[in-house]
Design a protein around this motif. Structure first.
Motif, PDB file in Angstrom:
ATOM      1  N   HIS A   1     -96.703  21.208 -44.550  1.00  0.00           N
ATOM      2  CA  HIS A   1     -97.521  19.992 -44.587  1.00  0.00           C
ATOM      3  C   HIS A   1     -96.620  18.765 -44.511  1.00  0.00           C
ATOM      4  O   HIS A   1     -95.611  18.681 -45.207  1.00  0.00           O
ATOM      5  CB  HIS A   1     -98.341  19.950 -45.885  1.00  0.00           C
ATOM      6  N   PRO A   2     -96.937  17.768 -43.687  1.00  0.00           N
ATOM      7  CA  PRO A   2     -96.080  16.576 -43.541  1.00  0.00           C
ATOM      8  C   PRO A   2     -96.146  15.670 -44.765  1.00  0.00           C
ATOM      9  O   PRO A   2     -97.173  15.570 -45.441  1.00  0.00           O
ATOM     10  CB  PRO A   2     -96.666  15.874 -42.313  1.00  0.00           C
ATOM     11  N   ILE A   3     -95.015  14.975 -45.007  1.00  0.00           N
ATOM     12  CA  ILE A   3     -94.922  14.120 -46.188  1.00  0.00           C
ATOM     13  C   ILE A   3     -93.976  12.951 -45.945  1.00  0.00           C
ATOM     14  O   ILE A   3     -92.941  13.085 -45.285  1.00  0.00           O
ATOM     15  CB  ILE A   3     -94.445  14.942 -47.412  1.00  0.00           C
ATOM     16  N   PHE A   4     -94.357  11.750 -46.470  1.00  0.00           N
ATOM     17  CA  PHE A   4     -93.485  10.588 -46.544  1.00  0.00           C
ATOM     18  C   PHE A   4     -93.031  10.438 -47.996  1.00  0.00           C
ATOM     19  O   PHE A   4     -93.841  10.584 -48.912  1.00  0.00           O
ATOM     20  CB  PHE A   4     -94.223   9.300 -46.164  1.00  0.00           C
ATOM     21  N   ILE A   5     -91.779  10.102 -48.220  1.00  0.00           N
ATOM     22  CA  ILE A   5     -91.279   9.876 -49.577  1.00  0.00           C
ATOM     23  C   ILE A   5     -90.602   8.518 -49.635  1.00  0.00           C
ATOM     24  O   ILE A   5     -89.769   8.190 -48.782  1.00  0.00           O
ATOM     25  CB  ILE A   5     -90.279  10.962 -50.004  1.00  0.00           C
ATOM     26  N   THR A   6     -90.953   7.729 -50.645  1.00  0.00           N
ATOM     27  CA  THR A   6     -90.288   6.457 -50.897  1.00  0.00           C
ATOM     28  C   THR A   6     -89.698   6.487 -52.301  1.00  0.00           C
ATOM     29  O   THR A   6     -90.392   6.835 -53.263  1.00  0.00           O
ATOM     30  CB  THR A   6     -91.273   5.282 -50.785  1.00  0.00           C
ATOM     31  N   THR A   7     -88.426   6.136 -52.431  1.00  0.00           N
ATOM     32  CA  THR A   7     -87.769   6.147 -53.737  1.00  0.00           C
ATOM     33  C   THR A   7     -86.610   5.169 -53.735  1.00  0.00           C
ATOM     34  O   THR A   7     -86.110   4.778 -52.682  1.00  0.00           O
ATOM     35  CB  THR A   7     -87.253   7.560 -54.087  1.00  0.00           C
TER      36      THR A   7
ATOM     37  N   MET B   1     -87.614  21.129 -44.131  1.00  0.00           N
ATOM     38  CA  MET B   1     -88.816  20.517 -43.600  1.00  0.00           C
ATOM     39  C   MET B   1     -88.494  19.592 -42.429  1.00  0.00           C
ATOM     40  O   MET B   1     -89.275  19.475 -41.477  1.00  0.00           O
ATOM     41  CB  MET B   1     -89.548  19.748 -44.711  1.00  0.00           C
ATOM     42  N   ALA B   2     -87.347  18.939 -42.496  1.00  0.00           N
ATOM     43  CA  ALA B   2     -86.955  18.020 -41.423  1.00  0.00           C
ATOM     44  C   ALA B   2     -86.760  18.748 -40.101  1.00  0.00           C
ATOM     45  O   ALA B   2     -87.022  18.185 -39.030  1.00  0.00           O
ATOM     46  CB  ALA B   2     -85.675  17.283 -41.806  1.00  0.00           C
ATOM     47  N   ARG B   3     -86.320  19.982 -40.164  1.00  0.00           N
ATOM     48  CA  ARG B   3     -86.117  20.738 -38.923  1.00  0.00           C
ATOM     49  C   ARG B   3     -87.423  20.946 -38.161  1.00  0.00           C
ATOM     50  O   ARG B   3     -87.430  21.111 -36.939  1.00  0.00           O
ATOM     51  CB  ARG B   3     -85.455  22.084 -39.241  1.00  0.00           C
ATOM     52  N   ASP B   4     -88.541  20.919 -38.887  1.00  0.00           N
ATOM     53  CA  ASP B   4     -89.859  21.061 -38.262  1.00  0.00           C
ATOM     54  C   ASP B   4     -90.584  19.719 -38.148  1.00  0.00           C
ATOM     55  O   ASP B   4     -91.782  19.682 -37.877  1.00  0.00           O
ATOM     56  CB  ASP B   4     -90.723  22.044 -39.058  1.00  0.00           C
ATOM     57  N   ARG B   5     -89.851  18.629 -38.385  1.00  0.00           N
ATOM     58  CA  ARG B   5     -90.416  17.278 -38.299  1.00  0.00           C
ATOM     59  C   ARG B   5     -91.595  17.125 -39.246  1.00  0.00           C
ATOM     60  O   ARG B   5     -92.667  16.650 -38.889  1.00  0.00           O
ATOM     61  CB  ARG B   5     -90.826  16.949 -36.867  1.00  0.00           C
ATOM     62  N   LEU B   6     -91.367  17.495 -40.503  1.00  0.00           N
ATOM     63  CA  LEU B   6     -92.424  17.465 -41.510  1.00  0.00           C
ATOM     64  C   LEU B   6     -92.142  16.452 -42.622  1.00  0.00           C
ATOM     65  O   LEU B   6     -92.955  16.336 -43.544  1.00  0.00           O
ATOM     66  CB  LEU B   6     -92.598  18.857 -42.137  1.00  0.00           C
TER      67      LEU B   6
ATOM     68  N   LYS C   1     -81.377  -5.950 -34.977  1.00  0.00           N
ATOM     69  CA  LYS C   1     -80.904  -5.801 -33.602  1.00  0.00           C
ATOM     70  C   LYS C   1     -79.387  -5.676 -33.566  1.00  0.00           C
ATOM     71  O   LYS C   1     -78.824  -4.851 -32.826  1.00  0.00           O
ATOM     72  CB  LYS C   1     -81.366  -6.997 -32.771  1.00  0.00           C
ATOM     73  N   ARG C   2     -78.718  -6.481 -34.377  1.00  0.00           N
ATOM     74  CA  ARG C   2     -77.256  -6.447 -34.417  1.00  0.00           C
ATOM     75  C   ARG C   2     -76.751  -5.087 -34.891  1.00  0.00           C
ATOM     76  O   ARG C   2     -75.691  -4.612 -34.465  1.00  0.00           O
ATOM     77  CB  ARG C   2     -76.747  -7.558 -35.345  1.00  0.00           C
ATOM     78  N   ALA C   3     -77.526  -4.444 -35.769  1.00  0.00           N
ATOM     79  CA  ALA C   3     -77.136  -3.141 -36.315  1.00  0.00           C
ATOM     80  C   ALA C   3     -77.533  -1.987 -35.401  1.00  0.00           C
ATOM     81  O   ALA C   3     -77.266  -0.828 -35.720  1.00  0.00           O
ATOM     82  CB  ALA C   3     -77.759  -2.948 -37.694  1.00  0.00           C
ATOM     83  N   GLY C   4     -78.196  -2.303 -34.292  1.00  0.00           N
ATOM     84  CA  GLY C   4     -78.590  -1.264 -33.358  1.00  0.00           C
ATOM     85  C   GLY C   4     -79.831  -0.505 -33.768  1.00  0.00           C
ATOM     86  O   GLY C   4     -80.068   0.620 -33.308  1.00  0.00           O
ATOM     87  N   LEU C   5     -80.642  -1.104 -34.625  1.00  0.00           N
ATOM     88  CA  LEU C   5     -81.872  -0.457 -35.082  1.00  0.00           C
ATOM     89  C   LEU C   5     -83.058  -0.994 -34.284  1.00  0.00           C
ATOM     90  O   LEU C   5     -82.920  -1.837 -33.428  1.00  0.00           O
ATOM     91  CB  LEU C   5     -82.074  -0.705 -36.576  1.00  0.00           C
ATOM     92  N   GLY C   6     -84.248  -0.473 -34.592  1.00  0.00           N
ATOM     93  CA  GLY C   6     -85.444  -0.926 -33.901  1.00  0.00           C
ATOM     94  C   GLY C   6     -86.104   0.150 -33.079  1.00  0.00           C
ATOM     95  O   GLY C   6     -87.012  -0.124 -32.299  1.00  0.00           O
ATOM     96  N   ALA C   7     -85.666   1.403 -33.238  1.00  0.00           N
ATOM     97  CA  ALA C   7     -86.294   2.506 -32.496  1.00  0.00           C
ATOM     98  C   ALA C   7     -87.676   2.804 -33.063  1.00  0.00           C
ATOM     99  O   ALA C   7     -88.036   2.369 -34.162  1.00  0.00           O
ATOM    100  CB  ALA C   7     -85.417   3.760 -32.584  1.00  0.00           C
ATOM    101  N   GLU C   8     -88.454   3.574 -32.315  1.00  0.00           N
ATOM    102  CA  GLU C   8     -89.796   3.918 -32.780  1.00  0.00           C
ATOM    103  C   GLU C   8     -89.718   4.791 -34.025  1.00  0.00           C
ATOM    104  O   GLU C   8     -88.795   5.584 -34.191  1.00  0.00           O
ATOM    105  CB  GLU C   8     -90.562   4.664 -31.684  1.00  0.00           C
ATOM    106  N   ARG C   9     -90.732   4.665 -34.866  1.00  0.00           N
ATOM    107  CA  ARG C   9     -90.780   5.483 -36.074  1.00  0.00           C
ATOM    108  C   ARG C   9     -91.090   6.933 -35.719  1.00  0.00           C
ATOM    109  O   ARG C   9     -91.790   7.217 -34.759  1.00  0.00           O
ATOM    110  CB  ARG C   9     -91.842   4.962 -37.038  1.00  0.00           C
ATOM    111  N   LEU C  10     -90.583   7.814 -36.537  1.00  0.00           N
ATOM    112  CA  LEU C  10     -90.828   9.231 -36.351  1.00  0.00           C
ATOM    113  C   LEU C  10     -92.294   9.563 -36.600  1.00  0.00           C
ATOM    114  O   LEU C  10     -92.892   9.082 -37.554  1.00  0.00           O
ATOM    115  CB  LEU C  10     -89.954  10.022 -37.332  1.00  0.00           C
ATOM    116  N   THR C  11     -92.876  10.354 -35.742  1.00  0.00           N
ATOM    117  CA  THR C  11     -94.236  10.857 -35.953  1.00  0.00           C
ATOM    118  C   THR C  11     -94.136  12.269 -36.513  1.00  0.00           C
ATOM    119  O   THR C  11     -93.547  13.160 -35.888  1.00  0.00           O
ATOM    120  CB  THR C  11     -95.024  10.884 -34.630  1.00  0.00           C
ATOM    121  N   LEU C  12     -94.688  12.456 -37.697  1.00  0.00           N
ATOM    122  CA  LEU C  12     -94.625  13.773 -38.330  1.00  0.00           C
ATOM    123  C   LEU C  12     -95.665  14.710 -37.737  1.00  0.00           C
ATOM    124  O   LEU C  12     -96.741  14.291 -37.328  1.00  0.00           O
ATOM    125  CB  LEU C  12     -94.830  13.634 -39.845  1.00  0.00           C
TER     126      LEU C  12
END
Length: 353
Positions: free
Chosen positions: A157-163, A178-183, A326-337
């Motif tokens: 089952h997919p999950i987001f965690i904030t801590t 779980m990350a290997r299955d994009r969960l 932008k300077r740090a090279g970030l800004g890619a699309e968010r992962l879809t679980l």
């Protein structure tokens, strides 16, 4: 004022006929060495037996539809925590009670198993860490978050965690699998890199550099990890935007997010008292900027604007943040679980396949 705690006092809430409460709580490990002997009191944990464990959300500016909170209250003691007012529903103070009188839900995994077993259950990512930190100090002994993760891993089952705790690394075995299955995806909160600020702003949360290291270790293990600069506090932490973004990006964060400080209900007087205690030289200036961000009020409850603020200060923070990202090279699309891998929990009869 309690050393090692965020709130300077216990508020009274007329909204729920809140009585005055006696404060108590744990202290930082090193405080006795610094300040001398003191009377040590203990955090209280009450067992709670809810009937259900999944909370559904309909707010249009929040990126999840369902969440689980294994605990109520949070020992981290972050003075800015928007969840503090929820303690008033229990006739407890959003002040010191919120960080010292906690509730644990040891039946969480069993309740979740029952809900996931329902034939009409609709699979969508579950968020952990929305109203309380799932890896606050009492998780070490209660391990409720761990039990929830074990079940979700079993069910794929997919999950987001904030801590804001590096205690999440204790579950890196489950998270990596779980990350290997994009969960799974994880967001680590890094509000400041200055330990002197962190000691009063979020007094029982792990050191900021330990959180940066947690980002690195999760990323190295293949776990999609993000960083949250929430909240950004004007004239207290906003000068660190560029530094924090660069540091977390170098550690392996895929993306960064932010929210200007929010002060709903009882959080506003608690925050004002904290400013007076720790930053009297700039307390008035901080609140002036916050009110400008919030349309002339201490807090803006409106969907959309509550997450970004409004006016010149909001535009300035947004511009700096975008440039830093932008300077740090970030800004890619968010992962879809993935939701297509879900399988209901095993019951009394084991799966044949």
């Amino acid at each position: 004022m309690e050393k090692g705690r965020g709130a300077t006092f216990n508020t009274q809430s007329a909204r729920f006929s809140l009585p005055q409460r006696e404060t108590d709580g744990d202290w930082l490990d090193a405080v006795e060495d610094i300040d001398g002997p003191f009377t040590r009191t203990r955090t209280q944990v009450t067992i709670e037996h809810p009937r259900t464990i999944i909370t559904r959300n309909k707010s249009p500016d929040i990126g999840f539809d369902q969440s689980i909170n294994a605990y109520r209250g949070c020992e981290h003691g972050c003075i800015y925590c928007f969840a503090r007012p929820t303690h008033a529903y229990h006739d407890l103070s959003p002040g010191l009670d919120f960080e010292t009188r906690l509730f644990a839900k040891p039946d969480a995994a069993d309740l979740l198993r029952a809900e996931l077993s329902k034939k009409n259950y609709t699979v969508m990512p579950i968020a952990l860490g929305t109203n309380t930190d799932p890896y606050q100090p009492i998780e070490k002994d209660w391990r409720i978050t761990r039990s929830i993760l074990e079940l979700l891993a079993e069910c794929r089952h997919p999950i987001f965690i904030t801590t804001k705790s590096d205690r999440i690394l204790r579950d890196i075995d489950l998270l990596a699998a779980m990350a290997r299955d994009r969960l799974v995806s994880v967001a680590i909160s890094v509000t400041t890199l200055d330990p002197a600020v962190a000691r009063t702003l979020e007094p029982r949360a792990p050191h900021p550099l330990r959180r940066v290291e947690a980002i690195r270790r999760l990323a190295d293990a293949g776990v999609p990890v993000y960083a949250s600069l929430s909240p950004i506090i004007p004239a207290i932490t906003d000068h660190e935007i560029e530094t924090i973004v660069a540091r977390v990006a170098a550690a392996g964060a895929r993306e960064v997010t932010y929210i200007p400080v929010r002060l709903p209900h009882e959080v506003a007087p608690l925050f004002r008292a904290w400013l007076d205690a720790h930053y009297p030289d700039r307390a008035a200036r901080v609140m002036t900027i916050i009110r400008e961000l919030r349309g002339g009020r201490d807090n803006d409850p409106n969907f959309g604007s509550r997450m970004r603020g409004q006016g010149v200060w909001a535009d300035l923070i947004r511009t700096r943040f975008v440039k830093a990202r932008k300077r740090a090279g970030l800004g890619a699309e968010r992962l879809t679980l993935r939701t297509d891998l879900f399988r209901p929990p095993e019951g009394a009869q084991m799966r044949l396949l």
